[in-house]
Design a protein around this motif. Structure first.
Motif, PDB file in Angstrom:
ATOM      1  N   HIS A   1       0.816  -1.218   0.000  1.00 38.56           N
ATOM      2  CA  HIS A   1       0.000   0.000   0.000  1.00 38.56           C
ATOM      3  C   HIS A   1       0.852   1.271   0.000  1.00 38.56           C
ATOM      4  N   LYS A   2       2.165   1.127   0.191  1.00 37.82           N
ATOM      5  CA  LYS A   2       3.057   2.287   0.192  1.00 37.82           C
ATOM      6  C   LYS A   2       3.650   2.581  -1.185  1.00 37.82           C
ATOM      7  N   ALA A   3       3.414   1.708  -2.155  1.00 36.38           N
ATOM      8  CA  ALA A   3       3.958   1.934  -3.497  1.00 36.38           C
ATOM      9  C   ALA A   3       3.448   3.268  -4.029  1.00 36.38           C
ATOM     10  N   LEU A   4       4.361   4.079  -4.516  1.00 33.58           N
ATOM     11  CA  LEU A   4       4.006   5.414  -4.996  1.00 33.58           C
ATOM     12  C   LEU A   4       3.411   5.351  -6.395  1.00 33.58           C
ATOM     13  N   LEU A   5       2.287   5.997  -6.568  1.00 28.62           N
ATOM     14  CA  LEU A   5       1.584   6.083  -7.839  1.00 28.62           C
ATOM     15  C   LEU A   5       1.737   7.505  -8.348  1.00 28.62           C
ATOM     16  N   LEU A   6       2.255   7.646  -9.565  1.00 29.49           N
ATOM     17  CA  LEU A   6       2.426   8.980 -10.145  1.00 29.49           C
ATOM     18  C   LEU A   6       1.078   9.512 -10.597  1.00 29.49           C
ATOM     19  N   ASP A   7       0.663  10.616 -10.040  1.00 30.87           N
ATOM     20  CA  ASP A   7      -0.631  11.213 -10.352  1.00 30.87           C
ATOM     21  C   ASP A   7      -0.664  11.685 -11.801  1.00 30.87           C
ATOM     22  N   GLY A   8      -1.623  11.204 -12.550  1.00 29.06           N
ATOM     23  CA  GLY A   8      -1.799  11.640 -13.924  1.00 29.06           C
ATOM     24  C   GLY A   8      -1.078  10.807 -14.968  1.00 29.06           C
ATOM     25  N   TYR A   9      -0.460   9.701 -14.575  1.00 28.73           N
ATOM     26  CA  TYR A   9       0.305   8.882 -15.507  1.00 28.73           C
ATOM     27  C   TYR A   9      -0.179   7.430 -15.536  1.00 28.73           C
ATOM     28  N   ASP A  10      -1.414   7.181 -15.159  1.00 26.83           N
ATOM     29  CA  ASP A  10      -1.952   5.813 -15.134  1.00 26.83           C
ATOM     30  C   ASP A  10      -1.846   5.131 -16.498  1.00 26.83           C
ATOM     31  N   ASP A  11      -2.006   5.879 -17.575  1.00 32.95           N
ATOM     32  CA  ASP A  11      -1.944   5.295 -18.915  1.00 32.95           C
ATOM     33  C   ASP A  11      -0.549   4.783 -19.267  1.00 32.95           C
TER      34      ASP A  11
END
Length: 81
Positions: free
Chosen positions: A12-22
């Motif tokens: 759950h701590k893995a960082l997700l880049l906002d706006g780059y899901d694609d």
């Protein structure tokens, strides 16, 4: 279940880049997101109207952090002939 939800189950701590899901292409060892480097650059060029040079510079200084804990990794796909 989406790839984002799958990884959240393991880390759950893995960082997700906002706006780059694609640009997400997978997960690595069930611990961090894997992004397509070229898709990230394309997103910057299209969404933010950057030149390729500006997008590369922005990526290097603002997105890429290779030694940060839980930070995503970036792969560059190449076609081999």
């Amino acid at each position: 279940m989406s790839i984002i939800e799958q990884l959240r189950e393991y880390n759950h701590k893995a960082l997700l880049l906002d706006g780059y899901d694609d640009a997400i292409v997978g997960i690595f060892e069930r611990s961090v997101f894997v992004y397509d480097f070229n898709k990230v650059i394309d997103i910057l060029m299209i969404r933010d109207n950057m030149s390729q040079t500006d997008a590369l510079e922005f990526f290097r200084f603002n997105i890429e952090q290779p030694f940060a804990k839980h930070y995503p990794i970036f792969i560059e796909k190449q076609i081999l002939l």
